[in-house]
Design a protein around this motif. Structure first.
Motif, mmCIF file in Angstrom:
data_model
loop_
_atom_site.group_PDB
_atom_site.id
_atom_site.type_symbol
_atom_site.label_atom_id
_atom_site.label_comp_id
_atom_site.label_asym_id
_atom_site.label_seq_id
_atom_site.Cartn_x
_atom_site.Cartn_y
_atom_site.Cartn_z
ATOM 1 N N ALA A 165 47.735 37.479 45.047
ATOM 2 C CA ALA A 165 48.263 36.218 44.529
ATOM 3 C C ALA A 165 47.173 35.154 44.610
ATOM 4 N N GLN A 437 56.341 37.802 43.592
ATOM 5 C CA GLN A 437 55.632 37.613 44.854
ATOM 6 C C GLN A 437 56.619 37.632 46.007
ATOM 7 N N THR A 439 56.315 36.160 50.114
ATOM 8 C CA THR A 439 55.577 35.594 51.240
ATOM 9 C C THR A 439 56.377 35.834 52.500
ATOM 10 N N VAL A 458 50.989 37.162 52.166
ATOM 11 C CA VAL A 458 51.478 37.087 50.792
ATOM 12 C C VAL A 458 51.182 38.398 50.088
ATOM 13 N N ASN A 460 51.456 39.848 46.028
ATOM 14 C CA ASN A 460 51.836 39.994 44.625
ATOM 15 C C ASN A 460 52.274 41.450 44.473
ATOM 16 N N ALA A 513 54.313 33.085 40.656
ATOM 17 C CA ALA A 513 54.324 34.107 39.609
ATOM 18 C C ALA A 513 54.630 33.450 38.265
#
Length: 677
Positions: A165, A437, A439, A458, A460, A513
């Motif tokens: 990300a 995504q 987190t 994080v 992606n 995103a």
């Protein structure tokens, strides 16, 4: 800090020495050398950075380089090609040209009559990158390095991308270097050709963020100069340090585990600062450690520098949430090797809203799911990716963030728990969009409910299998994913809770995103793994193991205007506009040793409207001024980043002024495909 007035040797300094490169470009250096009888040659320590030795780093440089020189070393502080008084242009970070230049600098230094042929490299941040990347090329004179706040993996662990990300620091760092790479040299050093040198820099300039956006995956661009591609490239000893509040907290332990050379690691509670200037404190007598390192590896002194633990780190105690700390309470602990045999990976299944033990899991229902689709407001209290502690930029109370997150937490702890290392979260998830995504944040929750973020990570989800070859999600399909959180050393007291929070956005620390995504978390197999350091284990080192921070007294600097710092979060409940505004203004200062007056002001602004992912905008704007009687110049830059579902758009401007008159102006308006970013 204690300023040392008497050192083993007197020193002398040459403010501007030119070092020739093979292509005819000449780099500018400042050199401190000990005054020794008969001009006895000594080892040399080199630092290469782009941040202007004549002014912007001159105070910092004057604290540690004369100190090291006073202990019997030639210290050579080099401005990179295209910065300060060095010729040429700086086109990007960590290019092949930069590493070739460093090799040539080392060869030149080693051949000087005042050098005995042995060299070391040191630095923080860019200077540490330069030292590590140059060491991997094995120049013959380089015998050891000392590095702080660095990475060995330019894609996974720098200020560009995290877990696939994009970080907002990708924009912020590009804005920083857009300004630094376009500043003029000092006419008193380079003479009348300063205008031609400045014009060359302005003409060559471009917003580096465009190149960084074109490489959203871990390709050859990021693999270049990443030691993690082949740790065997490093063949010289390394003393590596960082801080838990820094963005580079992971690289020290990864380097200790990856290389097979004499090595030592040091991690304090600090932000992006050298350990003798460390904030939050306690700062330490780092320069004494550095001199001891050089004495052993460059002079051959048998001083026991390699005795004792491989890693020394600050075990942080629980604190209330705050955006800054003067001191972080805690204690030094040590590990004989890394990975440490003392650290136990303890797996905690996630059930309902609870973090449970493996024994408790058996009695709980299975097959349940929970969903989350976070508002864009989650992340406004996240702080900076890499804290500089000015303005206050650490994460604040996480309770508001947790309101838009999926939350799991333990029961109040019956006994103290200490973790040291990188926690991880294993999930089985499905998403409603092809790019999503997640987190993960761990917080220390006090009995009164206040939540202090301890660490985060994080992912992606298109990068769940590979950073080199990410693949879009099939909406509704279940996937296994692991989120690795940043390394940390943290104690949780009895009566506190450990909280895990999952969100689908973390704006503006992370660029969201392309579109909102509903994330479904399937509890079966979901777990939090904590690297637990048993509290009965010995600390492994005496608490008085570091001396008082000390260095040389820098030349005087006169403050002409007051600095300004701001970190403001605002929300309108009329039009739902939200903004984070950051101001970093050093004020105007005069460096009395050379008469240069310098002003530096940087402003960042991140905005969004409600949960409209098409409304995101980030801006990094800089103004830098340089003057003395008869010379007055200014550089102004602005970089604005916006996005749609398919593209990023960069609008940038660069203006140069002399005596208040604009002498250069250029604009950019370019788009870059998002490509699963």
């Amino acid at each position: 800090m204690r300023f040392v007035e008497q050192l083993p040797h007197e020193t002398e300094v040459e403010d501007h020495v030119t070092i020739p490169m093979a292509d005819g470009v000449r780099l500018s250096a400042r050199i401190w050398r000990p005054v020794l009888p008969d001009g006895e040659p000594v080892p040399a320590v080199v630092e290469c950075i782009p941040y202007r030795k004549n002014d912007l780093t001159s105070t910092r440089d004057a604290i540690h380089h004369p100190y090291i020189a006073g202990h019997g070393y030639a210290c050579v502080r080099v401005d990179l090609r295209g910065t300060g008084e060095s010729e040429g242009v700086l086109l990007d970070e960590y290019l092949e040209q930069e590493q070739r230049d460093a090799e040539e600098v080392l060869a030149w230094v080693a051949a000087q009559p005042w050098c005995d042929g042995n060299t070391g490299m040191m630095g923080i941040s860019w200077g540490a990158f330069a030292a590590l990347q140059t060491a991997a090329r094995r120049p013959p004179s380089l015998k050891a390095i000392v590095i702080a706040s660095f990475t060995d993996n330019r894609y996974a662990d720098d200020m560009h991308y995290l877990g696939g990300a994009m970080l907002s620091d990708n924009l912020a760092e590009a804005g920083t270097m857009f300004a630094y790479a376009t500043c003029p040299p000092d006419p008193e050093v380079v003479g009348e050709r300063w205008r031609d040198m400045w014009r060359e820099r302005l003409e060559a300039a471009r917003p580096w963020v465009l190149e960084w956006l074109r490489h959203p995956h871990r390709d050859a661009y990021w693999q270049h100069a990443s030691l993690s591609e082949d740790y065997a490239q490093l063949q010289c000893p390394v003393l590596a340090s960082s801080g838990w509040a820094d963005g580079y907290s992971n690289a020290v332990t990864r380097l200790l585990a990856g290389v097979d050379v004499p090595r030592k690691g040091l991690i304090g509670p600090w932000s992006h600062k050298l350990p003798h200037l460390g904030e939050p404190g306690p700062a330490i007598g780092y320069l004494q450690e550095v001199v001891k390192w050089w004495d052993h590896w460059l002079k051959g002194v048998d001083n026991g520098v390699m005795e004792g633990p491989m890693l020394r780190t600050w075990m942080q105690e629980s604190v209330p949430p705050s955006t800054s700390y003067e001191e972080r309470p805690g204690r030094w602990v040590a590990e004989p090797s890394w990975p440490s045999p003392q650290i136990k990976e303890v797996v905690h299944p996630l059930r309902g809203a609870t973090i449970v033990t493996a024994d408790e899991e058996e009695a709980l229902p299975r097959g349940r799911t929970r969903t989350v689709q976070s508002p864009l407001s989650v992340g406004q209290f996240a702080g900076k990716w890499a804290s500089y502690n000015a303005p206050p930029d650490l994460p604040y109370d996480q309770r508001e963030e947790d309101g838009g997150s999926l939350v799991f937490e333990t029961e109040p702890l019956a006994e103290r728990v200490e973790i040291l290392g990188s926690p991880s979260v294993d999930l089985e998830v499905s998403a409603s969009a092809p790019v999503a995504q997640v987190t993960a944040r761990i917080s220390d929750v006090a009995p009164d409910g206040r939540a202090t973020r301890v660490t985060y990570g994080v992912l992606n989800l298109t990068h769940r299998e590979s950073d080199e070859h990410p693949e879009p999600l099939e909406p509704g399909r279940r996937y296994r994913a692991r989120i690795t959180l940043n390394g940390v050393a943290q104690a949780f007291p009895p009566g506190h809770r450990v909280r895990l929070s999952l969100s689908t956005s973390y704006w503006p620390l992370v660029w969201p995103a392309p579109e909102p995504a509903l994330l479904t978390v399937h509890e079966d197999g979901a777990a939090l793994t904590l690297p637990v350091r048993p509290t009965e284990e010995p600390d492994g080192m005496p608490q008085a193991s570091f001396g008082e921070p000390e260095g040389c007294r820098p030349p005087p600097v006169t403050r002409l205007t007051e600095p300004e710092q701001a970190w403001n979060v605002s929300r309108s409940l009329v039009d739902y506009h939200s903004a984070l505004d950051i101001v970093k203004d050093r004020g105007r200062q005069r460096y009395e040793d050379n008469g240069i007056e310098v002003g530096l002001r940087a402003c960042e602004r991140y905005t969004s409207v409600a949960d409209d992912f098409a409304s995101l905008s980030g801006r990094s704007a800089w103004t830098m001024t340089f003057s003395r009687p008869g010379w007055d110049v200014r550089v102004e830059t602005s970089t604005v980043l916006t996005s749609s579902a398919d593209t990023f758009t960069v609008d940038a401007t660069l203006d140069g002024y002399e005596d208040g008159r604009r002498v250069f102006s250029r604009t950019w308006n370019e788009t870059v495909p998002r490509n699963l970013a």
